[in-house]
Motif scaffolding. Structure first.
Motif, PDB file in Angstrom:
ATOM      1  N   ARG A  44      -6.494  15.737  -1.135  1.00 58.26           N
ATOM      2  CA  ARG A  44      -6.978  14.414  -1.463  1.00 58.26           C
ATOM      3  C   ARG A  44      -5.832  13.427  -1.335  1.00 58.26           C
ATOM      4  O   ARG A  44      -4.829  13.534  -2.052  1.00 58.26           O
ATOM      5  N   LEU A  45      -5.998  12.490  -0.444  1.00 58.03           N
ATOM      6  CA  LEU A  45      -5.007  11.433  -0.260  1.00 58.03           C
ATOM      7  C   LEU A  45      -5.356  10.233  -1.121  1.00 58.03           C
ATOM      8  O   LEU A  45      -6.535   9.938  -1.337  1.00 58.03           O
ATOM      9  N   SER A  46      -4.335   9.541  -1.576  1.00 55.39           N
ATOM     10  CA  SER A  46      -4.522   8.331  -2.365  1.00 55.39           C
ATOM     11  C   SER A  46      -3.807   7.174  -1.682  1.00 55.39           C
ATOM     12  O   SER A  46      -2.735   7.350  -1.099  1.00 55.39           O
ATOM     13  N   CYS A  47      -4.404   5.999  -1.778  1.00 57.78           N
ATOM     14  CA  CYS A  47      -3.804   4.765  -1.271  1.00 57.78           C
ATOM     15  C   CYS A  47      -3.827   3.766  -2.423  1.00 57.78           C
ATOM     16  O   CYS A  47      -4.882   3.202  -2.749  1.00 57.78           O
ATOM     17  N   ALA A  48      -2.676   3.584  -3.058  1.00 60.01           N
ATOM     18  CA  ALA A  48      -2.564   2.669  -4.195  1.00 60.01           C
ATOM     19  C   ALA A  48      -2.184   1.291  -3.691  1.00 60.01           C
ATOM     20  O   ALA A  48      -1.192   1.138  -2.970  1.00 60.01           O
ATOM     21  N   TRP A  56       0.478  -2.081   6.383  1.00 63.90           N
ATOM     22  CA  TRP A  56       0.460  -0.631   6.488  1.00 63.90           C
ATOM     23  C   TRP A  56       1.390   0.013   5.462  1.00 63.90           C
ATOM     24  O   TRP A  56       2.500  -0.470   5.221  1.00 63.90           O
ATOM     25  N   GLY A  57       0.923   1.117   4.898  1.00 63.05           N
ATOM     26  CA  GLY A  57       1.781   1.899   4.031  1.00 63.05           C
ATOM     27  C   GLY A  57       2.775   2.703   4.843  1.00 63.05           C
ATOM     28  O   GLY A  57       2.797   2.632   6.079  1.00 63.05           O
ATOM     29  N   GLN A  58       3.583   3.504   4.153  1.00 61.09           N
ATOM     30  CA  GLN A  58       4.629   4.278   4.829  1.00 61.09           C
ATOM     31  C   GLN A  58       4.099   5.580   5.415  1.00 61.09           C
ATOM     32  O   GLN A  58       4.767   6.222   6.224  1.00 61.09           O
ATOM     33  N   GLY A  59       2.902   5.957   4.998  1.00 62.16           N
ATOM     34  CA  GLY A  59       2.285   7.165   5.523  1.00 62.16           C
ATOM     35  C   GLY A  59       2.577   8.387   4.676  1.00 62.16           C
ATOM     36  O   GLY A  59       3.566   8.445   3.940  1.00 62.16           O
ATOM     37  N   THR A  60       1.715   9.381   4.805  1.00 60.12           N
ATOM     38  CA  THR A  60       1.904  10.663   4.139  1.00 60.12           C
ATOM     39  C   THR A  60       1.558  11.769   5.124  1.00 60.12           C
ATOM     40  O   THR A  60       0.547  11.697   5.827  1.00 60.12           O
ATOM     41  N   GLN A  61       2.416  12.767   5.207  1.00 59.95           N
ATOM     42  CA  GLN A  61       2.259  13.829   6.190  1.00 59.95           C
ATOM     43  C   GLN A  61       1.238  14.859   5.730  1.00 59.95           C
ATOM     44  O   GLN A  61       1.321  15.354   4.603  1.00 59.95           O
ATOM     45  N   VAL A  62       0.311  15.173   6.614  1.00 60.87           N
ATOM     46  CA  VAL A  62      -0.643  16.259   6.394  1.00 60.87           C
ATOM     47  C   VAL A  62      -0.421  17.290   7.488  1.00 60.87           C
ATOM     48  O   VAL A  62      -0.468  16.958   8.676  1.00 60.87           O
ATOM     49  N   THR A  63      -0.156  18.516   7.082  1.00 59.58           N
ATOM     50  CA  THR A  63       0.049  19.600   8.033  1.00 59.58           C
ATOM     51  C   THR A  63      -0.919  20.727   7.709  1.00 59.58           C
ATOM     52  O   THR A  63      -0.942  21.218   6.583  1.00 59.58           O
ATOM     53  N   VAL A  64      -1.724  21.103   8.693  1.00 57.13           N
ATOM     54  CA  VAL A  64      -2.704  22.156   8.512  1.00 57.13           C
ATOM     55  C   VAL A  64      -2.303  23.330   9.388  1.00 57.13           C
ATOM     56  O   VAL A  64      -2.243  23.216  10.613  1.00 57.13           O
ATOM     57  N   SER A  65      -2.022  24.444   8.764  1.00 58.10           N
ATOM     58  CA  SER A  65      -1.605  25.635   9.501  1.00 58.10           C
ATOM     59  C   SER A  65      -2.816  26.493   9.848  1.00 58.10           C
ATOM     60  O   SER A  65      -3.797  26.541   9.109  1.00 58.10           O
ATOM     61  N   SER A  66      -2.707  27.179  10.975  1.00 60.95           N
ATOM     62  CA  SER A  66      -3.833  28.017  11.433  1.00 60.95           C
ATOM     63  C   SER A  66      -3.743  29.425  10.889  1.00 60.95           C
ATOM     64  O   SER A  66      -2.747  29.817  10.311  1.00 60.95           O
ATOM     65  N   ASN A 119      -7.267   0.257  -8.459  1.00 60.68           N
ATOM     66  CA  ASN A 119      -6.855  -0.343  -7.185  1.00 60.68           C
ATOM     67  C   ASN A 119      -6.429   0.736  -6.181  1.00 60.68           C
ATOM     68  O   ASN A 119      -5.393   0.624  -5.512  1.00 60.68           O
ATOM     69  N   THR A 120      -7.228   1.767  -6.105  1.00 57.79           N
ATOM     70  CA  THR A 120      -6.866   2.917  -5.274  1.00 57.79           C
ATOM     71  C   THR A 120      -8.063   3.376  -4.451  1.00 57.79           C
ATOM     72  O   THR A 120      -9.194   3.410  -4.949  1.00 57.79           O
ATOM     73  N   VAL A 121      -7.794   3.682  -3.201  1.00 53.44           N
ATOM     74  CA  VAL A 121      -8.791   4.281  -2.318  1.00 53.44           C
ATOM     75  C   VAL A 121      -8.357   5.710  -2.029  1.00 53.44           C
ATOM     76  O   VAL A 121      -7.172   5.965  -1.775  1.00 53.44           O
ATOM     77  N   TYR A 122      -9.314   6.617  -2.079  1.00 53.88           N
ATOM     78  CA  TYR A 122      -9.033   8.038  -1.883  1.00 53.88           C
ATOM     79  C   TYR A 122      -9.656   8.522  -0.583  1.00 53.88           C
ATOM     80  O   TYR A 122     -10.667   7.990  -0.113  1.00 53.88           O
ATOM     81  N   LEU A 123      -9.068   9.547  -0.029  1.00 51.83           N
ATOM     82  CA  LEU A 123      -9.653  10.252   1.109  1.00 51.83           C
ATOM     83  C   LEU A 123      -9.655  11.738   0.776  1.00 51.83           C
ATOM     84  O   LEU A 123      -8.601  12.382   0.781  1.00 51.83           O
ATOM     85  N   GLN A 124     -10.826  12.238   0.440  1.00 49.08           N
ATOM     86  CA  GLN A 124     -10.981  13.658   0.178  1.00 49.08           C
ATOM     87  C   GLN A 124     -11.200  14.373   1.499  1.00 49.08           C
ATOM     88  O   GLN A 124     -12.146  14.048   2.230  1.00 49.08           O
ATOM     89  N   LEU A 167       0.860  -1.177   0.000  1.00 47.38           N
ATOM     90  CA  LEU A 167       0.000   0.000   0.000  1.00 47.38           C
ATOM     91  C   LEU A 167       0.897   1.227   0.000  1.00 47.38           C
ATOM     92  O   LEU A 167       1.826   1.308   0.806  1.00 47.38           O
ATOM     93  N   VAL A 168       0.609   2.165  -0.891  1.00 48.06           N
ATOM     94  CA  VAL A 168       1.425   3.369  -1.001  1.00 48.06           C
ATOM     95  C   VAL A 168       0.516   4.591  -0.915  1.00 48.06           C
ATOM     96  O   VAL A 168      -0.356   4.784  -1.776  1.00 48.06           O
ATOM     97  N   GLU A 169       0.736   5.391   0.127  1.00 51.94           N
ATOM     98  CA  GLU A 169      -0.042   6.615   0.304  1.00 51.94           C
ATOM     99  C   GLU A 169       0.647   7.791  -0.386  1.00 51.94           C
ATOM    100  O   GLU A 169       1.877   7.835  -0.481  1.00 51.94           O
ATOM    101  N   SER A 170      -0.152   8.726  -0.833  1.00 51.51           N
ATOM    102  CA  SER A 170       0.367   9.961  -1.416  1.00 51.51           C
ATOM    103  C   SER A 170      -0.682  11.054  -1.298  1.00 51.51           C
ATOM    104  O   SER A 170      -1.840  10.772  -0.956  1.00 51.51           O
ATOM    105  N   GLY A 171      -0.248  12.274  -1.561  1.00 48.63           N
ATOM    106  CA  GLY A 171      -1.196  13.384  -1.577  1.00 48.63           C
ATOM    107  C   GLY A 171      -1.134  14.305  -0.382  1.00 48.63           C
ATOM    108  O   GLY A 171      -1.856  15.303  -0.342  1.00 48.63           O
ATOM    109  N   GLY A 172      -0.317  13.976   0.592  1.00 43.93           N
ATOM    110  CA  GLY A 172      -0.204  14.842   1.748  1.00 43.93           C
ATOM    111  C   GLY A 172       0.499  16.142   1.404  1.00 43.93           C
ATOM    112  O   GLY A 172       1.008  16.326   0.298  1.00 43.93           O
TER     113      GLY A 172
END
Length: 122
Positions: free
Chosen positions: A19-23, A112-122, A77-82, A4-9
């Motif tokens: 939008r995150l992708s999990c291939a 588990w995939g390797q993860g993708t970082q999501v950072t939300v600034s205020s 073969n991909t799941v997305y998280l919008q 599983l490979v995550e991307s989009g962070g």
């Protein structure tokens, strides 16, 4: 080999979207559910959302309901998280994994995939 490979962070301002992708590869995509999880610094990993491959039903943590949408593209073969209306508290490393959405136990998910970082600034 199951992979599983995550991307989009990335870095986004509060109120923004990603939008995150999990291939997925190495297994029959329809045989497993795929869940999204996240782990913020100093906190335990928590479930965010899950896609049930059998009937297309979806599950969301209360903290993301109405803001996040999970979907699946079987052809890719991909799941997305919008993720919309992002908040600083959504900042975390996001992971995907295979398992069964009905299980309450994160430990029952694997590959588990390797993860993708999501950072939300205020």
């Amino acid at each position: 080999e199951v992979q599983l490979v995550e991307s989009g962070g990335g870095l986004v301002q509060a109120g923004g979207s990603l939008r995150l992708s999990c291939a997925a590869s190495g297994f029959t995509f329809d045989d497993y559910d795929i869940g999204w999880f996240r782990q913020a610094p100093g906190k335990e990993r928590e479930g965010v959302s899950c896609f049930n491959s059998s009937d297309g039903s979806t599950y969301y943590a209360d903290s993301v309901k109405g803001r996040f949408t999970i979907s699946s593209d079987n052809a890719k073969n991909t799941v997305y998280l919008q993720m919309n209306s992002l908040k600083p508290e959504d900042t975390a490393v996001y992971y995907c994994a295979i398992g069964e959405c009905v299980t309450p136990n994160i430990a029952d998910f694997g590959s588990w995939g390797q993860g993708t970082q999501v950072t939300v600034s205020s």
